[in-house]
Design a protein around this motif. Sequence first.
Motif, PDB file in Angstrom:
ATOM      1  N   THR A 112       0.833  -1.194   0.000  1.00  0.00           N
ATOM      2  CA  THR A 112       0.000   0.000   0.000  1.00  0.00           C
ATOM      3  C   THR A 112       0.870   1.248   0.000  1.00  0.00           C
ATOM      4  O   THR A 112       2.076   1.185   0.222  1.00  0.00           O
ATOM      5  CB  THR A 112      -0.912   0.069   1.247  1.00  0.00           C
ATOM      6  N   GLY A 116      -2.545   4.066   2.964  1.00  0.00           N
ATOM      7  CA  GLY A 116      -3.412   2.906   2.785  1.00  0.00           C
ATOM      8  C   GLY A 116      -4.471   3.082   1.718  1.00  0.00           C
ATOM      9  O   GLY A 116      -5.357   2.229   1.586  1.00  0.00           O
ATOM     10  N   ARG A 119      -3.560   0.423  -3.277  1.00  0.00           N
ATOM     11  CA  ARG A 119      -3.343  -0.961  -2.853  1.00  0.00           C
ATOM     12  C   ARG A 119      -2.942  -1.841  -4.021  1.00  0.00           C
ATOM     13  O   ARG A 119      -3.375  -1.644  -5.151  1.00  0.00           O
ATOM     14  CB  ARG A 119      -4.616  -1.536  -2.242  1.00  0.00           C
TER      15      ARG A 119
END
Length: 125
Positions: A112, A116, A119
């Motif tokens: 990631t 985050g 991905r």
Amino acid sequence: MDTTEILVTLGGLGLAAYVIWYFFFSTRHITTAVSGSGGIQAVAITVKGGYSPDVIEVEWGQPVQLSFYRAEDNSCSEELLIPDFSIRRELPAFQTTLVELLPQQAGRFEFTCGMGMLRGSLVVK
């Protein structure tokens, strides 16, 4: 409810459905690593609003070299995390960063951005 409220509600529901489809059900770009000299499996990955390809298949027990080219200066993509391999790297804008690792077991390992939001997966077979 009047007509405007109904249209706004339907528009919001449509946008929410699109976001859910995009992040969870859209097709992924799968690439199998190519073994070069010395048995190193190499893959070039472009970082621009996401990872392309975002699913990389490799063989376990052979070294892997991932070349991340960051084709943007968006702050979200400036860091790469591959927690299962204890890798954290800065990705300078408009430069290629090499990441080398040796997968010792089969499985799916996520990577990631630092936030985050972006991905990808390394699938070890």
